[in-house]
Every structure is written in structure tokens, then in C-alpha cells.
Design a protein around this motif. Structure first.
Motif, PDB file in Angstrom:
ATOM      1  N   ILE A 214      54.698  96.905  58.763  1.00 14.21           N
ATOM      2  CA  ILE A 214      53.821  95.910  59.390  1.00 14.21           C
ATOM      3  C   ILE A 214      54.114  95.808  60.882  1.00 14.21           C
ATOM      4  O   ILE A 214      53.200  95.593  61.697  1.00 14.21           O
ATOM      5  N   LEU A 215      55.368  95.986  61.258  1.00 16.05           N
ATOM      6  CA  LEU A 215      55.740  95.951  62.667  1.00 16.05           C
ATOM      7  C   LEU A 215      55.324  97.218  63.403  1.00 16.05           C
ATOM      8  O   LEU A 215      54.769  97.165  64.508  1.00 16.05           O
ATOM      9  N   LEU A 216      55.568  98.375  62.799  1.00 12.70           N
ATOM     10  CA  LEU A 216      55.359  99.653  63.490  1.00 12.70           C
ATOM     11  C   LEU A 216      53.908 100.117  63.486  1.00 12.70           C
ATOM     12  O   LEU A 216      53.458 100.739  64.449  1.00 12.70           O
ATOM     13  N   LEU A 217      53.179  99.835  62.408  1.00 13.69           N
ATOM     14  CA  LEU A 217      51.816 100.363  62.280  1.00 13.69           C
ATOM     15  C   LEU A 217      50.895  99.901  63.407  1.00 13.69           C
ATOM     16  O   LEU A 217      50.225 100.735  64.033  1.00 13.69           O
ATOM     17  N   PRO A 218      50.813  98.607  63.726  1.00 11.10           N
ATOM     18  CA  PRO A 218      49.932  98.188  64.836  1.00 11.10           C
ATOM     19  C   PRO A 218      50.349  98.780  66.177  1.00 11.10           C
ATOM     20  O   PRO A 218      49.495  99.143  66.988  1.00 11.10           O
ATOM     21  N   VAL A 219      51.659  98.870  66.399  1.00 10.11           N
ATOM     22  CA  VAL A 219      52.143  99.429  67.668  1.00 10.11           C
ATOM     23  C   VAL A 219      51.746 100.893  67.793  1.00 10.11           C
ATOM     24  O   VAL A 219      51.272 101.347  68.851  1.00 10.11           O
ATOM     25  N   ALA A 220      51.921 101.650  66.701  1.00 10.53           N
ATOM     26  CA  ALA A 220      51.564 103.066  66.725  1.00 10.53           C
ATOM     27  C   ALA A 220      50.062 103.260  66.902  1.00 10.53           C
ATOM     28  O   ALA A 220      49.629 104.141  67.652  1.00 10.53           O
ATOM     29  N   LEU A 221      49.277 102.456  66.222  1.00 14.14           N
ATOM     30  CA  LEU A 221      47.814 102.571  66.348  1.00 14.14           C
ATOM     31  C   LEU A 221      47.345 102.183  67.742  1.00 14.14           C
ATOM     32  O   LEU A 221      46.367 102.738  68.260  1.00 14.14           O
TER      33      LEU A 221
ATOM     34  N   PHE B 267      56.261 113.234  54.208  1.00 15.58           N
ATOM     35  CA  PHE B 267      56.356 112.528  52.932  1.00 15.58           C
ATOM     36  C   PHE B 267      57.688 112.845  52.246  1.00 15.58           C
ATOM     37  O   PHE B 267      58.389 111.942  51.778  1.00 15.58           O
ATOM     38  N   PHE B 268      58.059 114.117  52.220  1.00 13.63           N
ATOM     39  CA  PHE B 268      59.312 114.510  51.580  1.00 13.63           C
ATOM     40  C   PHE B 268      60.524 114.105  52.418  1.00 13.63           C
ATOM     41  O   PHE B 268      61.573 113.749  51.860  1.00 13.63           O
ATOM     42  N   TYR B 269      60.397 114.125  53.738  1.00 12.57           N
ATOM     43  CA  TYR B 269      61.497 113.668  54.583  1.00 12.57           C
ATOM     44  C   TYR B 269      61.740 112.176  54.390  1.00 12.57           C
ATOM     45  O   TYR B 269      62.882 111.715  54.350  1.00 12.57           O
ATOM     46  N   ALA B 270      60.644 111.412  54.259  1.00  9.96           N
ATOM     47  CA  ALA B 270      60.771 109.973  53.997  1.00  9.96           C
ATOM     48  C   ALA B 270      61.416 109.728  52.634  1.00  9.96           C
ATOM     49  O   ALA B 270      62.218 108.807  52.464  1.00  9.96           O
ATOM     50  N   LEU B 271      61.081 110.574  51.675  1.00 12.27           N
ATOM     51  CA  LEU B 271      61.653 110.449  50.330  1.00 12.27           C
ATOM     52  C   LEU B 271      63.160 110.654  50.359  1.00 12.27           C
ATOM     53  O   LEU B 271      63.921 109.940  49.694  1.00 12.27           O
ATOM     54  N   ILE B 272      63.612 111.629  51.166  1.00 11.78           N
ATOM     55  CA  ILE B 272      65.047 111.934  51.250  1.00 11.78           C
ATOM     56  C   ILE B 272      65.777 110.931  52.141  1.00 11.78           C
ATOM     57  O   ILE B 272      66.767 110.313  51.738  1.00 11.78           O
ATOM     58  N   GLY B 273      65.273 110.761  53.357  1.00 10.04           N
ATOM     59  CA  GLY B 273      66.004 109.999  54.367  1.00 10.04           C
ATOM     60  C   GLY B 273      65.859 108.505  54.283  1.00 10.04           C
ATOM     61  O   GLY B 273      66.731 107.771  54.778  1.00 10.04           O
TER      62      GLY B 273
ATOM     63  N   VAL C 221      54.759 107.005  60.390  1.00  5.74           N
ATOM     64  CA  VAL C 221      54.258 107.665  59.183  1.00  5.74           C
ATOM     65  C   VAL C 221      55.332 107.682  58.105  1.00  5.74           C
ATOM     66  O   VAL C 221      55.072 107.371  56.930  1.00  5.74           O
ATOM     67  N   GLN C 222      56.562 108.027  58.467  1.00  6.79           N
ATOM     68  CA  GLN C 222      57.628 108.064  57.472  1.00  6.79           C
ATOM     69  C   GLN C 222      57.959 106.675  56.940  1.00  6.79           C
ATOM     70  O   GLN C 222      58.292 106.511  55.761  1.00  6.79           O
ATOM     71  N   CYS C 223      57.833 105.676  57.792  1.00  2.61           N
ATOM     72  CA  CYS C 223      58.093 104.306  57.353  1.00  2.61           C
ATOM     73  C   CYS C 223      57.047 103.862  56.330  1.00  2.61           C
ATOM     74  O   CYS C 223      57.385 103.264  55.305  1.00  2.61           O
ATOM     75  N   VAL C 224      55.778 104.164  56.593  1.00  5.98           N
ATOM     76  CA  VAL C 224      54.708 103.797  55.660  1.00  5.98           C
ATOM     77  C   VAL C 224      54.864 104.561  54.348  1.00  5.98           C
ATOM     78  O   VAL C 224      54.732 103.984  53.257  1.00  5.98           O
ATOM     79  N   PHE C 225      55.155 105.856  54.434  1.00  6.12           N
ATOM     80  CA  PHE C 225      55.383 106.644  53.214  1.00  6.12           C
ATOM     81  C   PHE C 225      56.539 106.061  52.403  1.00  6.12           C
ATOM     82  O   PHE C 225      56.469 105.958  51.172  1.00  6.12           O
TER      83      PHE C 225
ATOM     84  N   ALA D 297      57.592 102.977  52.361  1.00  5.21           N
ATOM     85  CA  ALA D 297      57.190 101.705  51.753  1.00  5.21           C
ATOM     86  C   ALA D 297      56.430 101.951  50.451  1.00  5.21           C
ATOM     87  O   ALA D 297      56.650 101.273  49.444  1.00  5.21           O
ATOM     88  N   ILE D 298      55.539 102.933  50.475  1.00  2.97           N
ATOM     89  CA  ILE D 298      54.767 103.268  49.271  1.00  2.97           C
ATOM     90  C   ILE D 298      55.691 103.807  48.173  1.00  2.97           C
ATOM     91  O   ILE D 298      55.603 103.409  46.999  1.00  2.97           O
ATOM     92  N   GLN D 299      56.575 104.717  48.544  1.00  2.68           N
ATOM     93  CA  GLN D 299      57.512 105.290  47.575  1.00  2.68           C
ATOM     94  C   GLN D 299      58.443 104.216  47.009  1.00  2.68           C
ATOM     95  O   GLN D 299      58.716 104.187  45.798  1.00  2.68           O
ATOM     96  N   SER D 300      58.903 103.322  47.874  1.00  2.68           N
ATOM     97  CA  SER D 300      59.819 102.267  47.437  1.00  2.68           C
ATOM     98  C   SER D 300      59.125 101.295  46.484  1.00  2.68           C
ATOM     99  O   SER D 300      59.770 100.746  45.577  1.00  2.68           O
ATOM    100  N   PHE D 301      57.821 101.092  46.686  1.00  2.00           N
ATOM    101  CA  PHE D 301      57.067 100.233  45.776  1.00  2.00           C
ATOM    102  C   PHE D 301      57.050 100.828  44.366  1.00  2.00           C
ATOM    103  O   PHE D 301      57.264 100.122  43.375  1.00  2.00           O
TER     104      PHE D 301
END
Length: 365
Positions: free
Chosen positions: A48-55, A74-80, A218-222, A224-228
Motif C-alpha cells: 500500500i505504501l510502495l504501489l502509489p509511489v511507484a505508479l 515472482f519467483f525471486y519474491a517467493l524465495i527472498g 513488483v516483488q512486494c506486491v507478489f 503479499a499475494i503469495q503470503s495471503f
């Protein structure tokens, strides 16, 4: 404040923020917060913090993200992020905030090992720099084994009444199962290994696509989805998802916004002004602060084994930094390895609690 003193004040503030991250996260788990749900909420808050700033600043560059690049992220977010953060918080629940802050000093050493395996680093065992690097690896391993297998006498909490006291608080180490403590210590080491692997992979990604803001977002959003998805599988009682005005909400807001937002800019400014090595040599301060804060706020009994193990890990960090610094002075710029050339690209990422922190530590490896 004089300009010369600013970097020193800023770097101490950053370590205090990281100390708060360890203590508040541990307090949330002590109050019964599910670690997987906590990760989802924190990653969602960071998104929520990063998405508006990036856009706002990188909207025109969104089209440059190819499907192949998105898949890699997507896979880097999954690992890291997803795997390492969930594993890290589970291990913290099994151990203590002090152990979490101590093992963070192993990140540059583990990253060096991965870089060595991938032939991104070289070691000349006949040189003083090579011996220092190997000594750093040995001290790191010794520190982990000390924390896991040696208890020693405990230091009583600083006071009897604690700000984050809870009926769910973890028991002292002499009561906690030794098997649980050992398992937690090595799970934390495994989490650090996942972060370090992500750092090495991230170096190549940022060379190919050097847009730091978009890569982070992008990795942060990915994540968040994976963590959900992970949280839904791990905790199907949705009454446990309800947020209340307690330390759990404080932990989510603190790690999602303060660590991600404030620390990101302070760390970037500090590294730009004084360099990554300057920042890394101050990271053990967080370990010292956490010993006192976890005792004061959480009532944790800090054992001699954790302190000695932490000192060995700090020694491994400084040995690695010394060897790397000496090697950099000797080698011409054209011969510096991939990890050195990726320093600027990696430094931005320790947002999302561990993400912000691990990258800056790895820059100097």
C-alpha cells in the motif's frame, strides 16, 4: 547538526528502528498473532505504501516489464520475501528477538558463500584477504552453533513489569524445549540463506533491469499475494485474522510503514554519503540494542550462549568486511566481481523488514 555528524546520527537511528522491528515483531507473536497472518498484513501494508509511489514516478516504465521479467520477479519474491520471511518469523517464535538480531550479522558471510559457489567471488587462500574471508565463514558457523547448543547462565530481565507483557509470551530458554530452540536457530539460519540467495539473484536482475523502484514494488506486491495464500492454508480460523488495537497492529504498522518507508530513505542517504561498508560496520549496534530492549520490554532472559554466539557472528562480519576491503584496494576497478558492481542496485531493498536490511548488508560482500 553539523554535516559531518549527520551520517553517524542517521546510522544509529536506523539500527534503533531495526531493534524496534525485532522487539515489536516478537511481542506480536507473544500476544498470539499468527506468524503467517502477520507476514501477509505487513507485506500488504508495504505494498500500500510502495504501489502509489511507484505508479506516480514510474508509470511510464511499467510497459517495459516483460512477462519473462515478471515471472522471474515472482519467483525471486517467493524465495527472498515469502519463504524467508515466513521461515524467519517462525524461527523467531521458537527462539528470541536477541537471536534474530544476532544472526542478521551472518548475511554478508552467507551471501559470500553463495557468490563463491556461483563463481561470482574468488578466494585466494594464500592472501590475507582470502584468509580473512574464510575466517569470517568459520566464525559465523561457530556463532550459530554456540547459539544453538550452548545455554550458559541467564541474565535476569532489567525490570519486573514489561510494556509488552503477555500470557502468551515465550518461556525462558531453560524451560523451552532444547529441541525447539535448536530447531528455531537453524530455521533462522535457513531463512538467512534464502535471503542471501535472493541477494545474489537480485544482483543479476538489477544489472539487467536497473529500475529499483519498480523491482521493489513488483516483488512486494507478489509477496503479499503469495503470503495471503500461505496464511489461508496455515490459519483457517479467520477469527485469528481480526486486527485489534494492541501490539500486533503496532507491529504490522511499524514494520510495514516505518521500516519500509523511513528506513529505506535513511539507509539510501547514508549509503550514498558514506558508502556501504560504513553502514555495515554499524549493524552490530542493533544486536546490542536488542539485548537490552528485549529484556526491558519483553522480559526475555538473555543467556550467555546467545551473547557469545552473537559476538562470534559480529566477528565473522568484521573479518569478512576487512578481507573484502583489503581485496578491493588491491584489485583494479575492472576486476571487481559481480557482487561489488551490484552494490548500488542492492542497497535499496531492505524494505519490507528483512528485505531492506539484507540487501544493504550484502553490498559490501
Amino acid at each position: 547538526m553539523e554535516a559531518k555528524a549527520k551520517p553517524y546520527v542517521i546510522v544509529v537511528i536506523i539500527q534503533l528502528i531495526y531493534t524496534g522491528m525485532f522487539v515489536v515483531s516478537k511481542a506480536a507473536f507473544n500476544h498470539g498473532m499468527n506468524t503467517f497472518v502477520f507476514i501477509f498484513y505487513r507485506q500488504a501494508a508495504a505494498s500500500i505504501l510502495l504501489l502509489p509511489v511507484a505508479l506516480l514516478f514510474e508509470r511510464k516504465n511499467l510497459r517495459s516489464l516483460s512477462s519473462g521479467l515478471l515471472l522471474r520477479m515472482f519467483f525471486y519474491a517467493l524465495i527472498g520475501s515469502t519463504f524467508s520471511l515466513n521461515l524467519y518469523n517462525v524461527s523467531m517464535k521458537f527462539t528470541s528477538a536477541t537471536v534474530a538480531s544476532a544472526t542478521a550479522n551472518s548475511l554478508p558471510v552467507i551471501t559470500f558463500c553463495f557468490a563463491l559457489l556461483l563463481r561470482m567471488e574468488v578466494v585466494n587462500i594464500k592472501s590475507s584477504s582470502g584468509i580473512a574471508k574464510l575466517a569470517g565463514v568459520s566464525l559465523c558457523l561457530a556463532g550459530v552453533f554456540f547459539i544453538a547448543f550452548y545455554v550458559g547462565p541467564g541474565l535476569s530481565p532489567i525490570k519486573n513489569h514489561h510494556a509488552f507483557a503477555s500470557d502468551h509470551a515465550s518461556t525462558p530458554r531453560n524451560v523451552t524445549s532444547r529441541v525447539t530452540w535448536i530447531k528455531g536457530t537453524f530455521l533462522m539460519l535457513l531463512a538467512n540463506m534464502a535471503w542471501s540467495l535472493w541477494i545474489v539473484l537480485q544482483a543479476g536482475l538489477l544489472k539487467e533491469y536497473p529500475n529499483k523502484m519498480l523491482v521493489t514494488m513488483v516483488q512486494c506486491v507478489f509477496s503479499a499475494i503469495q503470503s495471503f495464500v500461505v496464511a489461508v492454508v496455515a490459519e483457517r480460523d479467520f477469527s485469528m485474522w481480526k486486527l485489534r488495537l494492541d501490539v500486533s497492529l503496532l507491529g504490522i504498522v511499524y514494520t510495514g510503514f516505518v521500516v519500509t518507508g523511513v528506513t529505506y530513505y535513511l539507509q539510501a542517504w547514508c549509503v550514498e554519503m558514506k558508502g556501504p561498508v560504513f553502514f555495515a560496520v554499524w549493524t552490530p549496534l542493533s544486536f546490542v540494542f536488542t539485548i537490552f530492549c528485549s529484556s526491558f520490554f519483553l522480559g526475555e532472559i538473555v543467556h550467555l550462549g546467545s551473547i557469545i554466539g552473537g559476538i562470534l557472528l559480529v566477528g565473522g562480519l568484521y573479518s569478512m568486511l576487512w578481507g573484502k576491503g583489503k581485496e578491493t584496494k588491491i584489485m583494479p576497478c575492472s576486476d571487481l566481481n559481480t557482487m561489488d558492481s551490484a552494490q548500488d542496485g542492492i542497497s535499496h531493498h531492505k524494505s519490507q523488514e528483512e528485505e531492506t536490511r539484507s540487501t544493504s548488508l550484502a553490498e559490501q560482500v
